[in-house]
Design an enzyme around this catalytic site. Structure first.
Site, mmCIF file in Angstrom:
data_model
loop_
_atom_site.group_PDB
_atom_site.id
_atom_site.type_symbol
_atom_site.label_atom_id
_atom_site.label_comp_id
_atom_site.label_asym_id
_atom_site.label_seq_id
_atom_site.Cartn_x
_atom_site.Cartn_y
_atom_site.Cartn_z
ATOM 1 N N THR A 196 0.844 -1.183 0.000
ATOM 2 C CA THR A 196 0.000 0.000 0.000
ATOM 3 C C THR A 196 0.885 1.240 0.000
ATOM 4 O O THR A 196 2.000 1.205 0.499
ATOM 5 C CB THR A 196 -0.878 -0.033 1.268
ATOM 6 N N ILE A 225 -12.511 -5.736 0.825
ATOM 7 C CA ILE A 225 -12.125 -4.367 1.191
ATOM 8 C C ILE A 225 -11.172 -4.455 2.365
ATOM 9 O O ILE A 225 -11.437 -5.139 3.357
ATOM 10 C CB ILE A 225 -13.355 -3.523 1.555
ATOM 11 N N GLY A 226 -10.037 -3.786 2.242
ATOM 12 C CA GLY A 226 -9.033 -3.805 3.294
ATOM 13 C C GLY A 226 -9.107 -2.595 4.198
ATOM 14 O O GLY A 226 -10.131 -1.913 4.296
ATOM 15 N N ASP A 227 -7.995 -2.296 4.846
ATOM 16 C CA ASP A 227 -7.970 -1.193 5.802
ATOM 17 C C ASP A 227 -7.795 0.166 5.142
ATOM 18 O O ASP A 227 -8.181 1.188 5.703
ATOM 19 C CB ASP A 227 -6.822 -1.397 6.790
ATOM 20 N N THR A 246 -0.013 0.562 6.695
ATOM 21 C CA THR A 246 0.220 -0.413 5.642
ATOM 22 C C THR A 246 0.554 -1.753 6.286
ATOM 23 O O THR A 246 1.172 -1.799 7.344
ATOM 24 C CB THR A 246 1.381 0.025 4.725
ATOM 25 N N GLY A 247 0.125 -2.828 5.642
ATOM 26 C CA GLY A 247 0.434 -4.134 6.210
ATOM 27 C C GLY A 247 -0.732 -5.078 6.098
ATOM 28 O O GLY A 247 -1.518 -5.021 5.153
ATOM 29 N N GLU A 248 -0.876 -5.935 7.075
ATOM 30 C CA GLU A 248 -1.954 -6.922 7.077
ATOM 31 C C GLU A 248 -3.264 -6.207 7.391
ATOM 32 O O GLU A 248 -3.564 -5.874 8.532
ATOM 33 C CB GLU A 248 -1.666 -8.006 8.117
ATOM 34 N N GLY A 249 -4.047 -5.970 6.346
ATOM 35 C CA GLY A 249 -5.237 -5.147 6.483
ATOM 36 C C GLY A 249 -6.208 -5.615 7.538
ATOM 37 O O GLY A 249 -6.767 -4.814 8.294
#
Length: 326
Positions: A196, A225-227, A246-249
């Site tokens: 991201t 849909i992510g974070d 950013t990372g594991e949503g």
């Protein structure tokens, strides 16, 4: 006021075998975006204008996972999402499920400025984009040959691939087929390196803003849909600070990570870097992520609990840093 400050990121979680040339390309892009933002701040641009400008630049370059070069869904298409937030009045805009909008972050800005809503998704967001006259392109514009190859690998491995840039020749060194793969929401994954992009800025007036944009996960389920478009999870800005994650949503969503930085500053009285460190250590459970942040005092900070994060930051007093590893 402590002067302006800016930070950018291109994703947390980096393949340790990433070729040196790729590392250098990433650093050059981050430096270019930093300098673009710095030039705008010298021209007295507002924080909200600068974060949009910088993220647009990141979306236009296919190196990271946003805009052109976005990760592909299980169907081989691109579904992008983005959000932006203006700290002084906590105004925000977010979009998801975009398939033709060239710069998702600018559509998120228009949702904030030109609609009565905060979040539009899928066909509704696409209709709004056309109503506003933003530039649209065919979905193929966003698809790179490299990502087509990575999707093929993901399907063969029956997994979600987080690092869309891992070269196909040498994939065996990048985490596939390991004995104990990491997990997301209890399900195994093979490679962890989301990319991201985001930017946070505090301007000369002490106004904070944040923006985040992504293509999501390689081989993600259509409609996931992510974070990144979720205010308080992937993006947050208020009078105290601006944060982009950013990372594991899924872990970032559970921890409302971006909002937590502001919350511990407000309720625990922590400084910016203290707040970032506290949140990374205490709010991710077993997830892996990183974030960048600025404060209304002109401070800049970042943190991550994985092996690296593409990031760059600068302040008005002349400090500037671009890095990947700890």
């Amino acid at each position: 006021m402590g002067g302006w400050a800016i930070a950018v990121h291109g994703g947390a979680g980096v393949d340790p075998n990433l070729p040196p040339q790729r590392q250098e390309e990433a650093k050059q892009l981050l430096a270019r975006c930093l300098n673009l933002g710095i030039s705008s701040l010298h021209s007295n641009a507002s924080a909200i204008d600068v974060v949009e400008l910088v993220v647009r630049e990141l979306e236009t370059d296919p190196l990271f996972n946003s805009g052109r070069g976005s990760a592909l869904t299980e169907n081989g298409t691109v579904e992008m999402e983005a959000s932006i937030m203006d700290g002084p009045k906590r105004r925000c805009g977010a979009v998801s499920g975009l398939t033709t909008v060239k710069n998702p972050i600018s559509l998120a800005r228009l949702v904030m400025d030109k609609s009565p809503h905060s979040y539009l998704a899928f066909s509704g967001a696409e209709d709004f984009a056309r109503l506003q006259g933003v530039e649209v392109v065919e979905n193929e514009y966003f698809i790179t040959p490299e990502n087509v190859g990575m999707l093929k690998l993901a399907k063969e491995a029956n997994t979600i691939l987080f690092d869309y840039r891992i070269p196909t020749n040498g994939y065996d060194t990048c985490g596939a087929g390991v004995e104990s793969p990491m997990k997301m929401n209890g399900l195994p994954i093979s490679v962890y390196a989301p990319e991201t992009v985001g930017c946070v800025v505090v301007d000369k007036e002490g106004r904070c803003a944040a923006a985040t944009s992504t293509g999501g996960l390689m081989n993600k389920m259509t409609g996931r849909i992510g974070d990144s478009p979720l205010i308080g999870a992937g993006t947050y800005a208020c009078e105290l600070c601006g944060v982009s994650c950013t990372g594991e949503g899924e872990a970032i969503i559970r921890g409302t990570l971006a909002r937590e930085v502001a919350a511990v500053m407000e309720y625990k009285g922590l400084g910016l870097q203290e707040a970032v460190d506290f949140v990374i250590k205490n709010r991710l459970d077993e997830g892996f992520a990183g974030l960048i942040a600025v404060s209304n005092k002109g401070e800049v900070a970042y943190g991550f609990n994985c092996n690296g994060m593409f990031r760059g930051c600068a302040t008005e007093d002349g400090f500037m840093e671009v890095g990947i590893w700890e």
